[in-house]
Design a protein around this motif. Structure first.
Motif, PDB file in Angstrom:
ATOM      1  N   SER A  45      44.331  35.362  40.900  1.00 55.32           N
ATOM      2  CA  SER A  45      45.030  35.578  39.639  1.00 55.32           C
ATOM      3  C   SER A  45      44.301  34.939  38.462  1.00 55.32           C
ATOM      4  N   SER A  46      43.003  35.141  38.415  1.00 55.47           N
ATOM      5  CA  SER A  46      42.197  34.573  37.339  1.00 55.47           C
ATOM      6  C   SER A  46      41.449  35.695  36.618  1.00 55.47           C
ATOM      7  N   THR A  47      41.066  35.453  35.395  1.00 58.47           N
ATOM      8  CA  THR A  47      40.297  36.425  34.628  1.00 58.47           C
ATOM      9  C   THR A  47      38.875  35.914  34.467  1.00 58.47           C
ATOM     10  N   TYR A  48      37.907  36.691  34.918  1.00 60.35           N
ATOM     11  CA  TYR A  48      36.498  36.366  34.768  1.00 60.35           C
ATOM     12  C   TYR A  48      35.837  37.489  33.977  1.00 60.35           C
ATOM     13  N   THR A  49      34.854  37.142  33.176  1.00 64.58           N
ATOM     14  CA  THR A  49      34.238  38.121  32.293  1.00 64.58           C
ATOM     15  C   THR A  49      32.772  38.294  32.652  1.00 64.58           C
ATOM     16  N   THR A  69      42.737  39.389  49.738  1.00 63.23           N
ATOM     17  CA  THR A  69      43.191  40.160  48.588  1.00 63.23           C
ATOM     18  C   THR A  69      42.496  39.636  47.343  1.00 63.23           C
ATOM     19  N   LEU A  70      41.772  40.504  46.668  1.00 64.15           N
ATOM     20  CA  LEU A  70      41.071  40.126  45.446  1.00 64.15           C
ATOM     21  C   LEU A  70      41.983  40.408  44.264  1.00 64.15           C
ATOM     22  N   SER A  71      42.447  39.361  43.608  1.00 59.06           N
ATOM     23  CA  SER A  71      43.401  39.557  42.522  1.00 59.06           C
ATOM     24  C   SER A  71      42.886  39.056  41.180  1.00 59.06           C
ATOM     25  N   LEU A  72      41.590  38.775  41.085  1.00 62.09           N
ATOM     26  CA  LEU A  72      41.033  38.475  39.773  1.00 62.09           C
ATOM     27  C   LEU A  72      40.865  39.776  38.990  1.00 62.09           C
ATOM     28  N   LEU A  73      40.842  39.663  37.671  1.00 64.11           N
ATOM     29  CA  LEU A  73      40.656  40.820  36.803  1.00 64.11           C
ATOM     30  C   LEU A  73      39.220  40.814  36.292  1.00 64.11           C
ATOM     31  N   THR A  99      43.315  44.411  44.000  1.00 64.08           N
ATOM     32  CA  THR A  99      44.411  44.622  43.061  1.00 64.08           C
ATOM     33  C   THR A  99      43.872  44.466  41.647  1.00 64.08           C
ATOM     34  N   GLY A 100      44.691  44.737  40.662  1.00 62.66           N
ATOM     35  CA  GLY A 100      44.285  44.538  39.276  1.00 62.66           C
ATOM     36  C   GLY A 100      43.828  45.816  38.620  1.00 62.66           C
ATOM     37  N   ASP A 121      45.845  51.431  40.774  1.00 62.21           N
ATOM     38  CA  ASP A 121      44.958  52.273  39.991  1.00 62.21           C
ATOM     39  C   ASP A 121      43.839  51.431  39.368  1.00 62.21           C
ATOM     40  N   ASN A 122      42.709  52.107  39.094  1.00 65.66           N
ATOM     41  CA  ASN A 122      41.561  51.489  38.408  1.00 65.66           C
ATOM     42  C   ASN A 122      41.007  50.286  39.160  1.00 65.66           C
ATOM     43  N   ALA A 123      40.998  50.374  40.489  1.00 65.08           N
ATOM     44  CA  ALA A 123      40.431  49.291  41.292  1.00 65.08           C
ATOM     45  C   ALA A 123      38.950  49.089  40.989  1.00 65.08           C
ATOM     46  N   PHE A 124      38.269  50.164  40.564  1.00 61.55           N
ATOM     47  CA  PHE A 124      36.845  50.089  40.245  1.00 61.55           C
ATOM     48  C   PHE A 124      36.618  50.217  38.740  1.00 61.55           C
ATOM     49  N   GLY A 125      37.604  49.837  37.981  1.00 62.49           N
ATOM     50  CA  GLY A 125      37.514  49.856  36.537  1.00 62.49           C
ATOM     51  C   GLY A 125      37.135  51.227  36.012  1.00 62.49           C
TER      52      GLY A 125
END
Length: 211
Positions: A45-49, A69-73, A99-100, A121-125
């Motif tokens: 549950s973290s955001t990485y850029t 489970t990968l839940s970073l965005l 996820t995300g 949705d948009n698992a691969f951006g």
């Protein structure tokens, strides 16, 4: 939770081997601020850029965690620079659930036996190109995905709502693939089971090269 591992060398270019696919998806890694990401980190549950901490991110399925489970965005850098993502499997062939609602636009490479499950949705951006190596798989799990180019040597399965806006090449046997496939550019299939039981729409040329 999933294990995230970064590449070690600045400016390292990885060129996959194999006919024209290598030219289609060159992964370039540049660690812009070494030390900000540990060599192995567990994230949840973290955001990485991409581009601010790294331009290339390798995500390896853990062989010690019970819940992969990968839940970073994942998104592009604030400068607009697009990073590339590599998903790698482990020796146990454990699955990794993604996820995300990702927004990154870099390229995506699924390799080393990675078994991915799209949990949304948009698992691969908004990925420019998606390469799936032989021995790896994607279970669409009823999700909606849009990708640029598609190079599918591995297995596509599950109920998909998939749109490919660029060139598509499907080489794998996808007998468990269902749902809807929309190809907006030229499409080549080299396996009689490449399309599974999905409904298919091809806007341009469909080339069938099965034996």
């Amino acid at each position: 939770v999933a294990e995230v591992k970064r590449q070690f060398a600045d400016g390292f270019d990885y060129q996959p081997l194999g006919d024209d696919l290598g030219n289609a998806l060159t992964i370039k890694y540049t660690i812009t601020e070494a030390g900000l990401l540990h060599e192995t980190a567990e994230v949840n549950s973290s955001t990485y850029t991409n581009g601010e901490l790294w331009q290339g991110l390798t995500i390896t399925t853990s062989d010690t965690l019970t819940d992969n489970t990968l839940s970073l965005l994942i998104k592009n850098a604030s400068t607009g620079e697009a990073g590339n993502i590599v998903f790698r499997g482990n020796a146990n062939k454990d699955s990794l659930t993604i996820t995300g609602d990702h927004t990154y636009t870099g390229k995506t490479w699924i390799t080393a036996g990675a078994q991915l499950i799209a949990a949304g949705d948009n698992a691969f951006g908004e990925t420019q190109a998606l390469r799936l190596d032989s021995g790896s798989s994607i279970d669409f799990n009823g999700s909606n995905q849009t990708v640029g180019q598609l190079y599918a040597l591995g297995t596509l399965k599950g109920e998909a709502d998939l749109t490919v806006t660029g060139y598509a090449l499907l080489k794998g046997a996808n007998g468990d693939l269902s749902g809807s496939l929309i190809f907006e550019d030229d499409t080549v299939i080299t396996n009689a089971e490449a399309l599974g039981s999905a409904s298919v729409t091809v806007a341009n040329t469909l080339t069938v090269q099965t034996a």
